[in-house]
Scaffold this motif. Structure first.
Motif, PDB file in Angstrom:
ATOM      1  N   TYR A  81      79.005 -82.913  87.042  1.00 19.48           N
ATOM      2  CA  TYR A  81      80.119 -81.959  87.026  1.00 19.48           C
ATOM      3  C   TYR A  81      80.615 -81.709  85.598  1.00 19.48           C
ATOM      4  N   LEU A  82      80.853 -82.788  84.840  1.00 23.73           N
ATOM      5  CA  LEU A  82      81.412 -82.643  83.495  1.00 23.73           C
ATOM      6  C   LEU A  82      80.410 -82.088  82.484  1.00 23.73           C
TER       7      LEU A  82
ATOM      8  N   PHE B 147      79.753 -76.779  81.726  1.00 21.49           N
ATOM      9  CA  PHE B 147      81.024 -76.104  81.430  1.00 21.49           C
ATOM     10  C   PHE B 147      81.356 -74.998  82.434  1.00 21.49           C
TER      11      PHE B 147
ATOM     12  N   ASN C 176      81.507 -75.411  85.582  1.00 21.64           N
ATOM     13  CA  ASN C 176      82.415 -76.070  86.518  1.00 21.64           C
ATOM     14  C   ASN C 176      83.833 -76.100  85.966  1.00 21.64           C
ATOM     15  N   LEU C 177      83.961 -76.370  84.684  1.00 18.47           N
ATOM     16  CA  LEU C 177      85.292 -76.429  84.072  1.00 18.47           C
ATOM     17  C   LEU C 177      85.925 -75.045  84.008  1.00 18.47           C
ATOM     18  N   SER C 178      85.124 -74.019  83.824  1.00 18.72           N
ATOM     19  CA  SER C 178      85.636 -72.650  83.770  1.00 18.72           C
ATOM     20  C   SER C 178      86.360 -72.303  85.064  1.00 18.72           C
TER      21      SER C 178
ATOM     22  N   TYR D 287      87.789 -74.290  87.155  1.00 21.44           N
ATOM     23  CA  TYR D 287      89.030 -75.057  87.233  1.00 21.44           C
ATOM     24  C   TYR D 287      90.083 -74.521  86.255  1.00 21.44           C
ATOM     25  N   LEU D 288      89.686 -74.268  85.018  1.00 16.16           N
ATOM     26  CA  LEU D 288      90.622 -73.761  84.009  1.00 16.16           C
ATOM     27  C   LEU D 288      91.200 -72.415  84.401  1.00 16.16           C
TER      28      LEU D 288
ATOM     29  N   SER E 254      82.618 -69.188  79.627  1.00 17.24           N
ATOM     30  CA  SER E 254      81.739 -70.352  79.473  1.00 17.24           C
ATOM     31  C   SER E 254      80.386 -70.101  80.112  1.00 17.24           C
TER      32      SER E 254
ATOM     33  N   THR F 172      93.548 -85.431  83.294  1.00 20.20           N
ATOM     34  CA  THR F 172      93.108 -84.193  83.950  1.00 20.20           C
ATOM     35  C   THR F 172      91.680 -84.322  84.450  1.00 20.20           C
ATOM     36  N   LEU F 173      90.786 -84.841  83.613  1.00 17.55           N
ATOM     37  CA  LEU F 173      89.382 -85.007  84.019  1.00 17.55           C
ATOM     38  C   LEU F 173      89.247 -85.987  85.171  1.00 17.55           C
TER      39      LEU F 173
ATOM     40  N   LEU G 194      89.846 -84.054  88.509  1.00 16.08           N
ATOM     41  CA  LEU G 194      89.103 -82.836  88.833  1.00 16.08           C
ATOM     42  C   LEU G 194      88.530 -82.920  90.236  1.00 16.08           C
TER      43      LEU G 194
END
Length: 149
Positions: free
Chosen positions: A23-24, A27, A29-31, A33-34, A56, A142-143, A146
């Protein structure tokens, strides 16, 4: 310019090490969430920092920070299931190298620690040093929370 090191508290994530790493280390995946509200939350907590135009792909992301311009970060190394190394470029007044380190605790728990090396001049250090330590701990929290899938 000189390098300053910031290390987060160790966080326990209630997921398998491989799931956390997969997951980490993407990026995209982070997009998701952000863009679902985290950017607005950051702006409310730190009103002088406004992040916009977040984009991303799997290996990199870029965004604008009011007053600094375009910032870019890129995953430069993945050691499967153990660590992810990220470096910055773009308009930031400092250069960062960032590691996410993962260690299995059990089949469904992973320890995570973040390490940030920031290359910055003394003036930036005086203005941002304490905030970087606080920020690295907030990012670790935060991480930890997630929605790993």
């Amino acid at each position: 310019m000189s390098v300053h090191k910031y290390i987060s508290d160790v966080k326990l994530i209630e997921h398998n090490q491989q799931i956390v790493f997969d997951y980490l280390s993407n990026f995209e995946n982070l997009s998701e969430y952000l863009n679902s509200g985290l950017i607005e939350k950051i702006t409310k907590q730190i009103p002088q920092v406004k992040i916009s135009d977040f984009e991303s792909d799997r290996d990199s992301c870029r965004f604008n920070i009011t007053g600094f311009g375009l910032a870019k970060i890129r995953i430069v190394n993945r050691e499967p299931h153990k660590s992810i190394k990220v470096e910055s470029s773009g308009g930031l007044p400092l250069s960062i190298t960032f590691w996410i380190q993962l260690l299995p605790v059990s089949a469904f728990q992973t320890k995570m620690r973040l390490t940030l090396h920031a290359d910055m001049n003394m003036m930036i250090k005086m203005m941002a040093g304490d905030k970087l330590q606080e920020g690295i701990n907030q990012l670790a929290e935060t991480l930890k929370n997630l929605p790993y899938k």
